[in-house]
Design an enzyme around this catalytic site. Structure first.
Site, mmCIF file in Angstrom:
data_model
loop_
_atom_site.group_PDB
_atom_site.id
_atom_site.type_symbol
_atom_site.label_atom_id
_atom_site.label_comp_id
_atom_site.label_asym_id
_atom_site.label_seq_id
_atom_site.Cartn_x
_atom_site.Cartn_y
_atom_site.Cartn_z
ATOM 1 C CB SER A 7 2.409 4.057 -8.362
ATOM 2 O OG SER A 7 1.805 4.388 -7.131
ATOM 3 C CB SER A 58 -0.909 0.002 1.233
ATOM 4 O OG SER A 58 -1.599 1.234 1.346
ATOM 5 C CG HIS A 59 0.516 4.507 -2.678
ATOM 6 N ND1 HIS A 59 0.036 3.427 -3.392
ATOM 7 C CD2 HIS A 59 1.199 5.266 -3.573
ATOM 8 C CE1 HIS A 59 0.405 3.530 -4.659
ATOM 9 N NE2 HIS A 59 1.110 4.643 -4.797
ATOM 10 C CB SER A 60 -1.069 4.436 3.758
ATOM 11 O OG SER A 60 -1.212 4.512 5.163
#
Length: 250
Positions: free
Chosen positions: A92, A27-29
């Site tokens: 991404s 995840s981006h987080s």
């Protein structure tokens, strides 16, 4: 790391195959990855769940972090049927994972196109049930199909299949107030998977956590449990016994 599998390829004392597929959650987080691992871990306590979220304490994805997680999963499950399933949240994250795939054995790493949380939960339960790499990937993909097919105003599954020869049907009332929520649905799904026979509950696939949760049941609801096959009665009895205990919530 959220969970560490205690041993590679061993069987539980009751004979069930232990998990042999790890999940990497990209995840981006970091918080989203860790939270998703926590949710899935409630339903799959024996599965190695590896959050790989964020970059340098901020938002983004790291090739190094994903690579480290994938390599750990591959090392944990080295046999031919084992491997790693990677779930990603945004575009991404897929690109980052693709870079990692260029540096590892692509036959032992799968990246299904599935919703992040639902796919992780479904895949984790399949891994908990001893599924191989293909089965765990398929579970994540099925979660995606269910997610895409469900409209906001569509509640519940289709009608219960007709009962024919070799089928057993019974009804049991939910005693726990919250009904088939995530944890209890996972318990039912594991019992059904261990039975080795097809089981439907109010028409839903009894081995699918997401399908059971989609029923939206609460305490007092009467479930219709149907099983088919040589061990149909035993499968129904196992589900009924679990429901009648109230899942430890009453």
């Amino acid at each position: 790391v959220h969970r560490v599998h205690p041993a590679r390829g061993r069987r539980h004392r009751d004979g069930r195959v232990s998990a042999r597929v790890a999940l990497v959650l990209v995840s981006h987080s970091a918080q989203v990855a860790a939270g998703t691992a926590q949710i899935a871990g409630q339903m799959a306590p024996d599965v190695l769940l590896l959050p790989a979220g964020g970059i340098d304490g901020g938002i983004g994805t790291s090739v190094d972090l994903v690579m480290e997680s994938v390599e750990r999963g591959l090392a944990e499950y080295p046999d031919d049927a084992g491997g790693v399933v990677v779930l990603t949240d945004l575009g991404s994250a897929v690109l980052t994972t693709d870079l990692v795939l260029e540096m590892v054995d692509p036959e032992r790493v799968r990246v299904p196109s599935a919703p992040f949380v639902e796919g992780a939960v479904s895949a984790a339960v399949a891994a908990q049930q001893g599924g191989d790499l293909g089965a765990v990937e398929a579970a994540a993909l099925e979660a995606g199909r269910q997610y895409a097919a469900a409209a906001p105003d569509e509640a519940g599954p289709g009608p219960i299949a007709a009962v024919g020869d070799g089928s057993v049907t019974t009804r049991v009332t939910l005693r726990n107030p919250l009904g088939l929520h995530a944890r209890t649905a996972a318990q039912v799904a594991r019992v059904v998977a261990d039975s080795g026979v097809p089981v439907t509950i109010d028409g839903a696939d009894g081995a699918s956590v997401l399908a059971l949760m989609a029923l939206g049941t609460t305490g007092g609801h009467e479930l219709t449990v149907t099983a088919t096959g040589d061990r149909a009665q035993a499968a129904v009895d196992a589900v009924v016994a679990l429901v009648e205990t109230g899942f430890g919530e009453v």
